[in-house]
Design an enzyme around this catalytic site. Structure first.
Site, PDB file in Angstrom:
ATOM      1  N   ASP A   1       0.824  -1.202   0.000  1.00  0.00           N
ATOM      2  CA  ASP A   1       0.000   0.000   0.000  1.00  0.00           C
ATOM      3  C   ASP A   1       0.862   1.257   0.000  1.00  0.00           C
ATOM      4  OD1 ASP A   1      -2.387  -1.312  -0.063  1.00  0.00           O
ATOM      5  OD2 ASP A   1      -2.887  -1.030   2.049  1.00  0.00           O
TER       6      ASP A   1
ATOM      7  N   MET B   1      -9.893   8.557   8.530  1.00  0.00           N
ATOM      8  CA  MET B   1     -10.355   9.044   7.231  1.00  0.00           C
ATOM      9  C   MET B   1     -11.514  10.029   7.375  1.00  0.00           C
ATOM     10  SD  MET B   1     -10.146   5.367   5.254  1.00  0.00           S
ATOM     11  CE  MET B   1     -10.817   4.488   6.680  1.00  0.00           C
TER      12      MET B   1
ATOM     13  N   LYS C   1      -3.177   2.509  -1.967  1.00  0.00           N
ATOM     14  CA  LYS C   1      -4.428   2.700  -1.240  1.00  0.00           C
ATOM     15  C   LYS C   1      -4.245   3.918  -0.349  1.00  0.00           C
ATOM     16  CE  LYS C   1      -7.218  -0.647  -2.466  1.00  0.00           C
ATOM     17  NZ  LYS C   1      -8.547  -0.354  -3.024  1.00  0.00           N
TER      18      LYS C   1
END
Length: 271
Positions: free
Chosen positions: A46, A190, A69
């Site tokens: 990632d 997030m 990602k």
């Protein structure tokens, strides 16, 4: 979903391990993670994984595939990553899926394990230090405290979109009410892009003076953070110029930091 054909007993069968690379600091890798990385012939990595981890621990002949990602950026399709994993194992490779933080905390590790099992492939998981824990530790505060927080909730601020998504994936008002009554720390991953909405909804169940902290690049030399109150969450993020990847922490475990910020006047921003 159509199930994959299991590996036949005569096929060259490799193996797959999901490895948590931690929040960024290479020294936070577990010994088990280092062992798995060193054994891998194929690594699917990632974006948030520190390059030092690969340069210091990956085999010189390992095939490294960056599968990107990162929140808010173009990402490699999840289905493509899963096909790569399955194909490599069936070719006899020792595969490591190297993920930031912990594979089972907002790392889609659960989905990957399910798809591997449907293909007849068992998978090992190596835990990593999750960013939410590293973020508060870097500020010198705990996630739980007998006087301030009896538990902690990890929640995503970025709900699933597209097919199978729920219209209201997170009931922030109910979560705020529960956090207030049960004395819980909220750790929101997030959530920077939706901070205004999160602030507005949480204020229906939490006081406006509830301490909050936003930590960007937790555990790395470029880490930055801001300490404020819930009623100024979005404003504080904008004033400090913080962006993803960042973790938002909400709760009374931050009281000492919040008080210090007030005493320091405008000194709300940190590095």
């Amino acid at each position: 979903m159509k199930k994959q054909t299991p590996i036949s007993p005569t096929a060259a069968a490799g193996r797959c391990t999901l490895v948590g690379a931690g929040p960024g600091d290479p020294e936070l890798l577990t010994l088990k993670a280092v062992k798995a990385i060193r054994a891998a012939t194929v690594l699917l990595v990632d974006d948030l994984v520190n390059e030092r981890i690969l340069s210091e621990h990956a085999r010189p002949d390992a095939r490294i595939v960056h599968v990107g990602k990162r929140g808010g950026c173009k990402s490699t399709p999840q289905a493509f990553i899963e096909r790569l994993m399955i194909t490599a194992v069936r070719e006899g490779e020792t595969v490591v899926r190297l993920k930031g933080g912990d594979p089972f905390i907002f790392g889609r590790g659960g989905e990957e394990v399910e798809h591997l099992r449907e293909a007849g492939i068992e998978c090992t998981v190596v835990n990593g230090v999750t960013a939410g824990l590293a973020a508060v530790t870097s500020l010198g505060v705990p996630l739980t405290h007998r006087d301030h927080a009896q538990g902690v909730v990890f929640v995503t601020g970025h709900a699933k979109t597209g097919a199978g998504a729920h219209e209201d994936a997170t009931d922030w008002r109910a979560l705020a009410a529960t956090a207030h009554s049960a004395r819980l720390t909220l750790v929101i991953y997030m959530g920077v892009a939706g901070a205004a909405h999160i602030e507005r909804e949480l204020l229906h169940g939490l006081p406006g003076d509830t301490p909050v902290a936003v930590v960007q690049h937790a555990s790395l030399p470029q880490q930055r953070h801001v300490v404020a109150t819930l009623g100024r969450l979005q404003a504080a993020i904008a004033e400090a110029g913080l962006a993803s990847p960042a973790v938002i922490v909400v709760g009374d475990v931050l009281q000492g930091l919040a008080a210090a910020s007030v005493d320091a006047g405008a000194g709300r921003f940190g590095t």
